[in-house]
Design a protein around this motif. Structure first.
Motif, PDB file in Angstrom:
ATOM      1  N   GLU A  21     -21.810  10.069   0.685  1.00 16.31           N
ATOM      2  CA  GLU A  21     -21.280   9.365   1.851  1.00 16.31           C
ATOM      3  C   GLU A  21     -19.763   9.315   1.862  1.00 16.31           C
ATOM      4  O   GLU A  21     -19.130   9.517   2.893  1.00 16.31           O
ATOM      5  CB  GLU A  21     -21.860   7.955   1.923  1.00 16.31           C
ATOM      6  CG  GLU A  21     -23.356   7.952   2.219  1.00 16.31           C
ATOM      7  CD  GLU A  21     -23.890   6.560   2.486  1.00 16.31           C
ATOM      8  OE1 GLU A  21     -23.223   5.802   3.230  1.00 16.31           O
ATOM      9  OE2 GLU A  21     -24.965   6.241   1.959  1.00 16.31           O
ATOM     10  N   LEU A  22     -19.156   9.044   0.700  1.00  9.67           N
ATOM     11  CA  LEU A  22     -17.701   8.944   0.637  1.00  9.67           C
ATOM     12  C   LEU A  22     -17.044  10.285   0.955  1.00  9.67           C
ATOM     13  O   LEU A  22     -16.156  10.370   1.801  1.00  9.67           O
ATOM     14  CB  LEU A  22     -17.252   8.466  -0.748  1.00  9.67           C
ATOM     15  CG  LEU A  22     -15.737   8.303  -0.894  1.00  9.67           C
ATOM     16  CD1 LEU A  22     -15.247   7.108  -0.088  1.00  9.67           C
ATOM     17  CD2 LEU A  22     -15.355   8.163  -2.352  1.00  9.67           C
ATOM     18  N   GLN A  25     -16.698  11.886   4.438  1.00  7.83           N
ATOM     19  CA  GLN A  25     -15.556  11.430   5.244  1.00  7.83           C
ATOM     20  C   GLN A  25     -14.455  12.483   5.315  1.00  7.83           C
ATOM     21  O   GLN A  25     -13.693  12.509   6.272  1.00  7.83           O
ATOM     22  CB  GLN A  25     -14.952  10.157   4.648  1.00  7.83           C
ATOM     23  CG  GLN A  25     -15.730   8.904   4.861  1.00  7.83           C
ATOM     24  CD  GLN A  25     -15.550   8.355   6.247  1.00  7.83           C
ATOM     25  OE1 GLN A  25     -16.510   8.238   6.974  1.00  7.83           O
ATOM     26  NE2 GLN A  25     -14.347   8.022   6.636  1.00  7.83           N
ATOM     27  N   LYS A  77      -6.328   8.656   7.509  1.00  8.37           N
ATOM     28  CA  LYS A  77      -7.438   9.145   6.689  1.00  8.37           C
ATOM     29  C   LYS A  77      -7.489   8.432   5.346  1.00  8.37           C
ATOM     30  O   LYS A  77      -8.572   8.211   4.805  1.00  8.37           O
ATOM     31  CB  LYS A  77      -7.352  10.656   6.533  1.00  8.37           C
ATOM     32  CG  LYS A  77      -7.713  11.379   7.818  1.00  8.37           C
ATOM     33  CD  LYS A  77      -7.747  12.873   7.648  1.00  8.37           C
ATOM     34  CE  LYS A  77      -8.103  13.545   8.963  1.00  8.37           C
ATOM     35  NZ  LYS A  77      -8.056  15.012   8.854  1.00  8.37           N
ATOM     36  N   ALA A  80      -9.174   5.202   6.217  1.00 10.29           N
ATOM     37  CA  ALA A  80     -10.603   5.397   6.495  1.00 10.29           C
ATOM     38  C   ALA A  80     -11.394   5.648   5.218  1.00 10.29           C
ATOM     39  O   ALA A  80     -12.491   5.106   5.052  1.00 10.29           O
ATOM     40  CB  ALA A  80     -10.789   6.558   7.470  1.00 10.29           C
ATOM     41  N   LEU A  81     -10.858   6.458   4.301  1.00 13.65           N
ATOM     42  CA  LEU A  81     -11.587   6.734   3.066  1.00 13.65           C
ATOM     43  C   LEU A  81     -11.668   5.492   2.194  1.00 13.65           C
ATOM     44  O   LEU A  81     -12.722   5.190   1.619  1.00 13.65           O
ATOM     45  CB  LEU A  81     -10.946   7.895   2.295  1.00 13.65           C
ATOM     46  CG  LEU A  81     -11.841   8.437   1.187  1.00 13.65           C
ATOM     47  CD1 LEU A  81     -13.048   9.167   1.779  1.00 13.65           C
ATOM     48  CD2 LEU A  81     -11.073   9.361   0.270  1.00 13.65           C
ATOM     49  N   ARG A  83     -11.591   2.392   3.250  1.00 11.48           N
ATOM     50  CA  ARG A  83     -12.540   1.499   3.934  1.00 11.48           C
ATOM     51  C   ARG A  83     -13.985   1.935   3.656  1.00 11.48           C
ATOM     52  O   ARG A  83     -14.854   1.109   3.365  1.00 11.48           O
ATOM     53  CB  ARG A  83     -12.243   1.498   5.441  1.00 11.48           C
ATOM     54  CG  ARG A  83     -13.055   0.529   6.246  1.00 11.48           C
ATOM     55  CD  ARG A  83     -12.583   0.410   7.703  1.00 11.48           C
ATOM     56  NE  ARG A  83     -12.308   1.676   8.359  1.00 11.48           N
ATOM     57  CZ  ARG A  83     -11.075   2.148   8.624  1.00 11.48           C
ATOM     58  NH1 ARG A  83      -9.998   1.446   8.294  1.00 11.48           N
ATOM     59  NH2 ARG A  83     -10.928   3.315   9.218  1.00 11.48           N
ATOM     60  N   LYS A  84     -14.249   3.246   3.705  1.00 14.15           N
ATOM     61  CA  LYS A  84     -15.598   3.756   3.436  1.00 14.15           C
ATOM     62  C   LYS A  84     -16.008   3.442   1.997  1.00 14.15           C
ATOM     63  O   LYS A  84     -17.147   3.042   1.740  1.00 14.15           O
ATOM     64  CB  LYS A  84     -15.662   5.265   3.689  1.00 14.15           C
ATOM     65  CG  LYS A  84     -17.046   5.845   3.515  1.00 14.15           C
ATOM     66  CD  LYS A  84     -17.992   5.309   4.575  1.00 14.15           C
ATOM     67  CE  LYS A  84     -19.317   6.017   4.564  1.00 14.15           C
ATOM     68  NZ  LYS A  84     -20.194   5.545   5.632  1.00 14.15           N
ATOM     69  N   GLU A  87     -17.091  -0.083   1.872  1.00 14.60           N
ATOM     70  CA  GLU A  87     -18.413  -0.232   2.498  1.00 14.60           C
ATOM     71  C   GLU A  87     -19.528   0.217   1.567  1.00 14.60           C
ATOM     72  O   GLU A  87     -20.633  -0.323   1.606  1.00 14.60           O
ATOM     73  CB  GLU A  87     -18.491   0.601   3.786  1.00 14.60           C
ATOM     74  CG  GLU A  87     -17.648   0.091   4.916  1.00 14.60           C
ATOM     75  CD  GLU A  87     -17.578   1.073   6.075  1.00 14.60           C
ATOM     76  OE1 GLU A  87     -18.328   2.080   6.093  1.00 14.60           O
ATOM     77  OE2 GLU A  87     -16.749   0.833   6.988  1.00 14.60           O
ATOM     78  N   LEU A  88     -19.233   1.203   0.720  1.00 14.54           N
ATOM     79  CA  LEU A  88     -20.230   1.749  -0.204  1.00 14.54           C
ATOM     80  C   LEU A  88     -20.307   0.977  -1.522  1.00 14.54           C
ATOM     81  O   LEU A  88     -21.020   1.381  -2.431  1.00 14.54           O
ATOM     82  CB  LEU A  88     -19.920   3.223  -0.482  1.00 14.54           C
ATOM     83  CG  LEU A  88     -20.040   4.147   0.722  1.00 14.54           C
ATOM     84  CD1 LEU A  88     -19.503   5.532   0.382  1.00 14.54           C
ATOM     85  CD2 LEU A  88     -21.502   4.227   1.175  1.00 14.54           C
TER      86      LEU A  88
END
Length: 122
Positions: A21-22, A25, A77, A80-81, A83-84, A87-88
């Motif tokens: 998932e990471l 991105q 980016k 975003a990474l 943040r991802k 989230e994970l």
């Protein structure tokens, strides 16, 4: 110059889910895999990141002072990474922001405790 970086894991399935998932991105996907090893890349000849259960069958441990840095082509980016990763279930090691002239980065630890960052130069 770097061909690939390998991180140890004690739970290959958890690591696989996190990095699938990471790294999606940034357009990376699995390109090599065995029962105890998985590698991701954006292209076959591009640098890669992999996870593995240690060959010596001892528990994987985090290297003190070791960090994997993932190059991004914008501050957005990096944000975003990072943040991802949060989230994970990653652990925040430093929110994205400037870290000196022309260097922008966000730091985190994966579920095994390995330290990574996403960074942008410019």
């Amino acid at each position: 110059m770097i061909g690939y970086v390998t991180l140890g894991t004690n739970d290959i399935e958890r690591a696989a889910q996190f990095y699938d998932e990471l790294l999606a991105q940034i357009g990376a996907s699995r390109f090599m895999e065995t029962e105890t090893f998985i590698a991701w890349s954006t292209a076959p000849a591009a640098p890669a990141l992999s996870v593995t259960k240690p060959f010596d069958e001892n528990p994987a441990t985090v290297g003190n002072g070791v960090m994997v840095a993932l190059l991004m082509d914008s501050k957005e980016k990096v944000d975003a990474l990072h943040r991802k990763a949060m989230e994970l279930g990653a652990q925040d090691e430093g929110a994205p922001g400037p870290r000196g002239p022309g260097f922008y980065a966000g730091y985190f630890r994966d579920p095994d405790g390995n330290k990574l960052n996403a960074f942008f130069m410019g």
